[in-house]
Design a protein around this motif. Sequence first.
Motif, short mmCIF file in Angstrom:
data_model
loop_
_atom_site.label_atom_id
_atom_site.label_comp_id
_atom_site.label_asym_id
_atom_site.label_seq_id
_atom_site.Cartn_x
_atom_site.Cartn_y
_atom_site.Cartn_z
N ARG A 120 0.84 -1.21 0.00
CA ARG A 120 0.00 0.00 0.00
C ARG A 120 0.87 1.25 0.00
O ARG A 120 0.57 2.23 -0.68
CB ARG A 120 -0.92 0.01 1.22
N ILE A 179 1.15 4.52 -4.61
CA ILE A 179 0.99 5.82 -5.28
C ILE A 179 2.19 6.11 -6.17
O ILE A 179 2.05 6.45 -7.35
CB ILE A 179 0.83 6.94 -4.23
N GLY A 204 -9.30 3.55 -2.22
CA GLY A 204 -8.03 3.59 -1.49
C GLY A 204 -8.02 2.83 -0.19
O GLY A 204 -6.95 2.50 0.33
N GLN A 205 -9.21 2.57 0.37
CA GLN A 205 -9.22 2.03 1.73
C GLN A 205 -9.75 0.59 1.84
O GLN A 205 -9.77 0.03 2.93
CB GLN A 205 -10.07 2.94 2.63
N PRO A 236 -5.20 -0.26 -3.28
CA PRO A 236 -4.19 0.53 -4.01
C PRO A 236 -3.08 -0.32 -4.62
O PRO A 236 -2.56 -0.03 -5.69
CB PRO A 236 -3.63 1.48 -2.95
N VAL A 258 -6.24 7.81 -6.29
CA VAL A 258 -6.03 6.77 -5.27
C VAL A 258 -5.53 7.41 -3.97
O VAL A 258 -5.98 7.05 -2.87
CB VAL A 258 -5.05 5.69 -5.77
N LEU A 259 -4.63 8.38 -4.11
CA LEU A 259 -4.10 9.07 -2.92
C LEU A 259 -5.23 9.76 -2.16
O LEU A 259 -5.30 9.67 -0.92
CB LEU A 259 -3.04 10.09 -3.36
N ILE A 289 -7.19 7.24 -0.31
CA ILE A 289 -6.48 6.74 0.88
C ILE A 289 -6.58 7.76 2.01
O ILE A 289 -6.82 7.43 3.17
CB ILE A 289 -4.98 6.47 0.55
N THR A 348 0.89 11.47 3.56
CA THR A 348 0.78 10.03 3.34
C THR A 348 1.49 9.23 4.45
O THR A 348 1.06 8.14 4.81
CB THR A 348 1.37 9.62 1.98
#
Lengths: 332, 380
Positions: free
Chosen positions: A60, A64, A171-172, A185, A247-248, A251, B126
């Motif tokens: 994961r 990204i 994303g999750q 992801p 995707v970021l 997440i 992130t």
Amino acid sequence: MTQSVTQTDRNAGGFNLFRFARSQEGVVVFLLVALMIIVAVFSTASPYFFDVRNGMNIGRAISIIGIASAFTTLLMIAGGLDLSIGAVMNAAGVVAAIVLSETSLGIGGAIAAAVAVGALVGWVNGMFIAKLGINPLIMTIAMQFIVRGLTLGLAASASKVIVDPMFLAIGQSYFHIGPLSIPAPLLWMLLAMLVLWFVLRFTLFGKYVYAVGGKASACRRAGINVNVITIQLYMLSGIGAALAGVVLAAIQGAGIPYGAGSELSVISAVILGGVSLAGGVGLIEGTLIAVLLVGVLKNGMTLMGISSVFQMVAEGLVLVGAVTLDRLKRRL
Amino acid sequence: MHKLGLTAALAVSLLGASAINGAMAQDAAANPTLTQDPGNPNQARHWVTYDAAAGAYRVDSSVTADPASWSAANAAKAAGRKLICFTAESEEFDWDVVLVNPSMRRAAEAAGVELLLLNNQYPSTTKPIENADICVQRGADLVVSFNVFSEIAPAIMTKYNDAKIPVIAMDVAHPGSVFYGADNCKTGALAAQFALQWAKDKNWPLDQLQVVAGVDPAVGGAPNCRNTGFVDAIKVAVPQLPASNYYDVDMRTGELGPVAGAIAATTDWLTAHPDAKYIIATSINDDRAYGIAQAMKQAGRGDAAVDGIVIGKNAEKAALDAVRAGDTPLVGTVSFFGNKYGDDVIPLALDILAGKPVPTITSVSHEVISKANIDKYYPQ
């Protein structure tokens, strides 16, 4: 003496180690071996490293950079460079969040709008670079500033929270395959790698990518429209960054208009994977293993309690080491 | 076939999402940590205990004492070897490297608990999420999350809630965790009180004050309350001050860092306002406050008795040195004693792990450090 042995080996028939070491496949094998050694070292050093759950965490964490790197690999094989990737990622996340919260277009509209932003930025980059001959470094740095400014303006410098469960699932959520819970992801990244591997390996477009990066002038003489290929590749780079941004955002649960700038991580992963800055050389497989290698390195050092200060140093050393080895290998 | 695959993938994604939402769907009445706002002075405070089976805090109405009476001195002792995962804001900035992180390490060692410190690498948005995965994977007994970005707090908390790990959020509230730290808005209000007292002591005309807030939109809403709290308090205290005398100066961290960015932005502002006097300035932290003061001094407008003053936040070393030296307009900094965070947070964690009731919000003490009291709080 060494010279004569080398010469003999170079001229030998059958399997030639030196020739293999210089080949693109050789780079991939080298990276794979390096990865296996690093995994073995960390597995010995930390009891928490060699664990399925940790493997998924690594997957994961790299997803990204992995998605963006896959698309950037094509561009860099063709001799291009895109430093607006990080800015496009942030822009795509913000645009998707705004479309979700302020329109009724839903998840499809949000993703389409984000991808359109990436494609548009890529098209502008490509037009200026291919048609006007502007240096890619200058053009994409300028575009980075423009996109960052526009994104901050669009978002009024504030993050846009996303509550749409369908979008957040991008994303999750997890894909459950047998006992494995694979983070979504990670699968998107592998899917991107697989599609682009196919494009590079089995399509005419893929052959053009290598040809343009190898010798653009020869391509022109052969009737290949180098400008069109270049513009398409910058558009693909923008689309890849936008998909990574989507995707970021999923997440994070928010479209965040600012970021630490991930373009250098993407480009260094691609170079580590064996793509030459001069173009013409590289494989998606190399990028995949390089992204994995950096992710494993970071994760392993974190689990061992090594300060992030030294992690940065180690990351830099790995990149310098890879480029140096590549240089030495070419002298073989 | 391809379409079918994608549909199946999306369906699986949706199933995952609904599971996440189900875990988050908790009763806010039984668990006030889900919706609390530590910056709101009217926010009710409760005692809660952590329900390990449910993976959530629950109001403990058996305790009648004021939640503010919780004391680290009465905390439980560590029962067995516990692992506390501390996702630190950074390992780069003074606030973290000199103050908070060492205090956490020191307190953990003294209490006999294992502390896993992971770097959230501020301003990364992130890394805090990646670190949450690592804390879960390591099987932490409790997490102290120092993530500055409230926007990503729900994504982080989803992981801890699913893993049934209690969380203490440091300085920025996370829904579903107890809160420990500074009251960002209060730090702004205290800075404003100090600045207005300074203006009165120097006989500055209050209706001619120039209120400068060094803002950084990138830090998120909670830390920015250190500025908005400042401005709001002045608006209340000096209602006659025209709106045109308030300035938000953009001091987001540039490629040269926060101090250089603040110097450049303030220099530009001073150039655009050549006659500005009676400046009262603040920012979200001491780096930027220090930069504002340096710019004023370098522009020849650094006389704190005439030109203006700057009040910082955090009580970092450079700011404390400047306050002590008294040769720049940086005359004060609001301290919330980051060097003592660990002394409270580790005992708070031990109480949670022992099943004892703890307050939903534990606020640190706040004090404006000036030349008058610096030796009391920070003796040389």
